[in-house]
Enzyme design. Structure first.
Site, PDB file in Angstrom:
ATOM      1  N   ASN A   1       1.021  -4.813  11.398  1.00  0.00           N
ATOM      2  CA  ASN A   1       2.402  -4.997  11.877  1.00  0.00           C
ATOM      3  C   ASN A   1       2.582  -4.904  13.380  1.00  0.00           C
ATOM      4  O   ASN A   1       3.527  -5.473  13.926  1.00  0.00           O
ATOM      5  CB  ASN A   1       3.359  -4.050  11.142  1.00  0.00           C
ATOM      6  CG  ASN A   1       3.016  -2.603  11.344  1.00  0.00           C
ATOM      7  OD1 ASN A   1       1.865  -2.189  11.156  1.00  0.00           O
ATOM      8  ND2 ASN A   1       3.979  -1.821  11.754  1.00  0.00           N
TER       9      ASN A   1
ATOM     10  N   GLU B   1      -2.063   7.820  10.453  1.00  0.00           N
ATOM     11  CA  GLU B   1      -0.675   7.425  10.728  1.00  0.00           C
ATOM     12  C   GLU B   1      -0.263   6.543   9.562  1.00  0.00           C
ATOM     13  O   GLU B   1      -0.730   5.414   9.451  1.00  0.00           O
ATOM     14  CB  GLU B   1      -0.592   6.632  12.043  1.00  0.00           C
ATOM     15  CG  GLU B   1      -1.046   7.399  13.265  1.00  0.00           C
ATOM     16  CD  GLU B   1      -0.060   8.462  13.681  1.00  0.00           C
ATOM     17  OE1 GLU B   1       1.128   8.325  13.356  1.00  0.00           O
ATOM     18  OE2 GLU B   1      -0.493   9.446  14.305  1.00  0.00           O
TER      19      GLU B   1
ATOM     20  N   CYS C   1       6.695   0.906  10.583  1.00  0.00           N
ATOM     21  CA  CYS C   1       6.572   2.232   9.949  1.00  0.00           C
ATOM     22  C   CYS C   1       7.774   3.118  10.223  1.00  0.00           C
ATOM     23  O   CYS C   1       8.044   4.042   9.472  1.00  0.00           O
ATOM     24  CB  CYS C   1       5.290   2.918  10.402  1.00  0.00           C
ATOM     25  SG  CYS C   1       5.192   3.134  12.184  1.00  0.00           S
TER      26      CYS C   1
HETATM   27  P1  NAP Z   1      -2.984  -1.219   4.712  1.00  0.00           P
HETATM   28  O1  NAP Z   1      -2.992  -2.229   3.645  1.00  0.00           O
HETATM   29  O2  NAP Z   1      -3.130   0.205   4.363  1.00  0.00           O
HETATM   30  O3  NAP Z   1      -4.156  -1.665   5.731  1.00  0.00           O
HETATM   31  C1  NAP Z   1      -4.350  -1.003   6.946  1.00  0.00           C
HETATM   32  C2  NAP Z   1      -5.792  -1.192   7.377  1.00  0.00           C
HETATM   33  O4  NAP Z   1      -6.625  -0.484   6.460  1.00  0.00           O
HETATM   34  C3  NAP Z   1      -6.264  -2.642   7.348  1.00  0.00           C
HETATM   35  O5  NAP Z   1      -7.173  -2.866   8.390  1.00  0.00           O
HETATM   36  C4  NAP Z   1      -6.963  -2.722   6.009  1.00  0.00           C
HETATM   37  O6  NAP Z   1      -7.921  -3.729   5.908  1.00  0.00           O
HETATM   38  C5  NAP Z   1      -7.617  -1.369   5.976  1.00  0.00           C
HETATM   39  N1  NAP Z   1      -8.047  -0.944   4.656  1.00  0.00           N
HETATM   40  C6  NAP Z   1      -7.467  -1.202   3.464  1.00  0.00           C
HETATM   41  N2  NAP Z   1      -8.179  -0.623   2.481  1.00  0.00           N
HETATM   42  C7  NAP Z   1      -9.217   0.007   3.068  1.00  0.00           C
HETATM   43  C8  NAP Z   1     -10.315   0.772   2.587  1.00  0.00           C
HETATM   44  N3  NAP Z   1     -10.494   1.011   1.289  1.00  0.00           N
HETATM   45  N4  NAP Z   1     -11.196   1.264   3.475  1.00  0.00           N
HETATM   46  C9  NAP Z   1     -11.046   1.033   4.787  1.00  0.00           C
HETATM   47  N5  NAP Z   1     -10.039   0.306   5.304  1.00  0.00           N
HETATM   48  C10 NAP Z   1      -9.128  -0.199   4.457  1.00  0.00           C
HETATM   49  O7  NAP Z   1      -1.673  -1.330   5.602  1.00  0.00           O
HETATM   50  P2  NAP Z   1      -0.979  -2.626   6.217  1.00  0.00           P
HETATM   51  O8  NAP Z   1      -0.310  -3.366   5.124  1.00  0.00           O
HETATM   52  O9  NAP Z   1      -1.903  -3.347   7.131  1.00  0.00           O
HETATM   53  O10 NAP Z   1       0.114  -1.904   7.147  1.00  0.00           O
HETATM   54  C11 NAP Z   1       1.287  -1.408   6.638  1.00  0.00           C
HETATM   55  C12 NAP Z   1       1.252   0.094   6.460  1.00  0.00           C
HETATM   56  O11 NAP Z   1       0.874   0.716   7.680  1.00  0.00           O
HETATM   57  C13 NAP Z   1       2.629   0.633   6.129  1.00  0.00           C
HETATM   58  O12 NAP Z   1       2.523   1.610   5.135  1.00  0.00           O
HETATM   59  C14 NAP Z   1       3.078   1.236   7.438  1.00  0.00           C
HETATM   60  O13 NAP Z   1       4.061   2.238   7.326  1.00  0.00           O
HETATM   61  C15 NAP Z   1       1.801   1.755   7.984  1.00  0.00           C
HETATM   62  N6  NAP Z   1       1.924   1.949   9.431  1.00  0.00           N
HETATM   63  C16 NAP Z   1       2.015   3.222   9.922  1.00  0.00           C
HETATM   64  C17 NAP Z   1       2.172   3.417  11.282  1.00  0.00           C
HETATM   65  C18 NAP Z   1       2.260   4.803  11.865  1.00  0.00           C
HETATM   66  O14 NAP Z   1       2.036   4.933  13.061  1.00  0.00           O
HETATM   67  N7  NAP Z   1       2.570   5.827  11.083  1.00  0.00           N
HETATM   68  C19 NAP Z   1       2.242   2.320  12.135  1.00  0.00           C
HETATM   69  C20 NAP Z   1       2.162   1.047  11.584  1.00  0.00           C
HETATM   70  C21 NAP Z   1       1.992   0.865  10.229  1.00  0.00           C
HETATM   71  P3  NAP Z   1      -7.543  -5.146   5.258  1.00  0.00           P
HETATM   72  O15 NAP Z   1      -6.535  -5.732   6.173  1.00  0.00           O
HETATM   73  O16 NAP Z   1      -8.828  -5.848   5.226  1.00  0.00           O
HETATM   74  O17 NAP Z   1      -6.976  -4.858   3.896  1.00  0.00           O
END
Ligand code: NAP
Length: 473
Positions: free
Chosen positions: A149, A245, A279
């Site tokens: 994002n 995060e 987020c």
């Molecule tokens: P996501 O699906 O959890 O993916 C985040 C990252 O983790 C991607 O690079 C993803 O790779 C990787 N990943 C997924 N499964 C994994 C595994 N088993 N082992 C290692 N890496 C893995 O999240 P998203 O859809 O990209 O982002 C949205 C989420 O991020 C929301 O929940 C949002 O709230 C959170 N977020 C939090 C913050 C904060 O600062 N608190 C900031 C921004 C976003 P792939 O892309 O290859 O699946």
């Protein structure tokens, strides 16, 4: 584009298309890494750390300052990549690109503020002849895993402090948005970062996640993403440091004495920024009953003026969700809420990956969109009349990143600030306000540890004590 392993930009026959979610055009491809690529990244990062740990603070800071300068000369190029590969409009993407310059600059500044302390050895009998101090040292190889994002600035939030601290890094960007991250790494190399200080591994988390996460050569995982992936990673990591995060379901209280113009404008923007894929995006609006109808009317009026569509057009306010699949998920969550009694105040329609900015009221506590992080352009309205109950409602879910309150009463503001259970409380801003150098992170399922450059540097270094025994003094 290629991935970076052992100082070489490399390609693979197995590729992943990077798709613009607005028109489904293929913008570029990246290699789909496998377990052997992970092994090469890990071995190279270990070699890289042998170099980075010997670099002076001055050298680390100079590389980051230079990278920030190079970035600032290419802002429009970066903004266009962000807008094309992700969900952001060009206006939103420009803001992210300029924030990234600040993130890298602050990382350089913070490198110069890595401090230790003299230890009062004589504070316990037996220590009188000892002199010494502690200083903070880099950890080693850091695995940075980033979400889609904020495809540039959230990568900078990991690379900037990791480099400032003297670590080497393996970066695994989100599969749907790897291009801005790769471009940032190009800039860091141009600025003088030694070749093995960084590796970029592109590929699916489900394939390359476990081999990287579970490897003992990785000394810290810095992860930003969803709770489910976070739980999986925590389960595989073994004994290493973890920074997380994660998501939220951000509550905003609009008290009866709020400045309504300010509250409406800020909450509309906070609900629909980046098509709600944020987020700290506003998800729950707890509005005092005395102003509920007026707030609702003005909120809907402003939302209905939103222009949705082509991200690259200057007058577009909101773009598509990251994939059509995600837009269908939000559509289903809205249907589920309506089936359980919710009323759609505006929006509720979908065209491909474009989901209209949507507001709902009369939510059941059983509705998924009430309890879970929606990560889409929808917001829930709730009527409140008691501050304690509103705070209890805000605290009732297992998330706690940021919370917010609009009020002109300082007592109300302080009460909310102290009683809301989260990583930060914004007063007279929606939850969607973040300065990149503030401590940022959450409680409960919203995360572990803090980012924000000074705070990331603490997490990405370890104190080491140095003690001289001087019997002759
Ligand atoms: P996501 O699906 O959890 O993916 C985040 C990252 O983790 C991607 O690079 C993803 O790779 C990787 N990943 C997924 N499964 C994994 C595994 N088993 N082992 C290692 N890496 C893995 O999240 P998203 O859809 O990209 O982002 C949205 C989420 O991020 C929301 O929940 C949002 O709230 C959170 N977020 C939090 C913050 C904060 O600062 N608190 C900031 C921004 C976003 P792939 O892309 O290859 O699946």
């Amino acid at each position: 584009m290629k991935m970076l392993l052992n100082g070489q930009w490399v390609d693979r026959d197995d590729k992943i298309d990077v798709i613009d979610p607005f028109d489904n055009s293929v913008i570029d491809t990246v290699p789909s890494a496998n377990a052997e690529d992970c092994e090469l990244a890990l071995a190279s990062a270990v070699k890289g750390f042998e170099v980075t740990k010997k670099m002076t603070v001055y050298d680390r800071a100079q590389i980051l300052f230079k990278a920030a300068n190079l970035l600032s000369e290419r802002l429009e190029e970066f903004a266009t990549i962000i807008a094309r590969e992700g969900s952001k409009t060009i206006k939103e993407a420009r803001k992210e690109a300029s924030r990234c310059v600040n993130t890298i600059t602050c990382s350089a500044e913070e490198a110069k503020r890595i401090l230790g302390e003299t230890i009062p050895w004589d504070s316990f009998p037996g220590g009188e002849k000892r002199r010494g101090y502690y200083y903070r040292f880099p950890i080693g190889v850091i695995l940075a895993i980033t979400p889609f994002n904020d495809p540039l600035n959230l990568v900078a939030h990991k690379l900037g402090p990791a480099i400032a601290a003297g670590n080497s890094v393996i970066l695994k960007p989100a599969t749907v948005t790897p291009l801005s991250a790769i471009k940032l790494v190009e800039v860091l190399l141009e600025a003088g970062l030694p070749e093995n200080a960084i590796q970029v591994v592109t590929g699916y988390g489900s394939v390359i996640g476990d081999p990287l996460v579970s490897d003992e050569r990785v000394r810290m995982i810095s992860f930003t993403g969803g709770v489910e992936a976070g739980k999986h990673i925590a389960g595989k990591a073994g004994i290493k440091k973890i920074g997380m995060e994660l998501g939220s379901n951000s509550p905003v209280i609009v008290w009866k004495d709020a400045d309504l113009d300010l509250a409406v404008e800020s909450c509309v923007s906070g609900s629909f920024w980046a098509a709600g894929q944020n987020c700290i995006g506003v998800q729950r609006l707890l509005i005092h009953k005395d102003i509920y109808d007026e707030f609702k009317k003005r909120f809907i009026e402003l939302t209905n003026k939103y222009k949705i569509g082509d991200k690259l057009k200057e007058d577009t306010d909101m773009g598509p969700m990251i994939t059509e699949k995600e837009a269908i998920r939000v559509e289903n969550w809205v249907k589920d809420a309506v089936d359980k009694g919710a009323k759609i105040l505006t929006g509720g329609t979908r065209e491909g990956a474009l989901y209209a900015p949507t507001a709902l009221e009369n939510l059941s506590s059983e509705a998924t969109i009430h309890c879970e992080e929606v990560f889409g352009p929808t917001v829930n309205f709730y009527k409140i009349d008691d501050l304690d109950k509103a705070i209890a409602e805000a605290n009732s879910l297992p998330y706690g990143l940021l919370a917010a309150i609009f009020t002109s009463n300082v007592d109300v503001a302080f009460k909310a600030a102290y009683d809301l259970d989260c990583g930060g409380v914004m007063i007279n801003d929606s939850t969607d306000y973040r300065l990149d150098s503030m401590p940022f992170g959450g409680v409960k399922y919203s995360g572990l540890g803090r980012e924000g450059l000074k705070f990331s540097l603490q997490e990405m270094t370890e104190p080491k004590v140095i003690c001289f025994n001087l019997p002759n003094i």
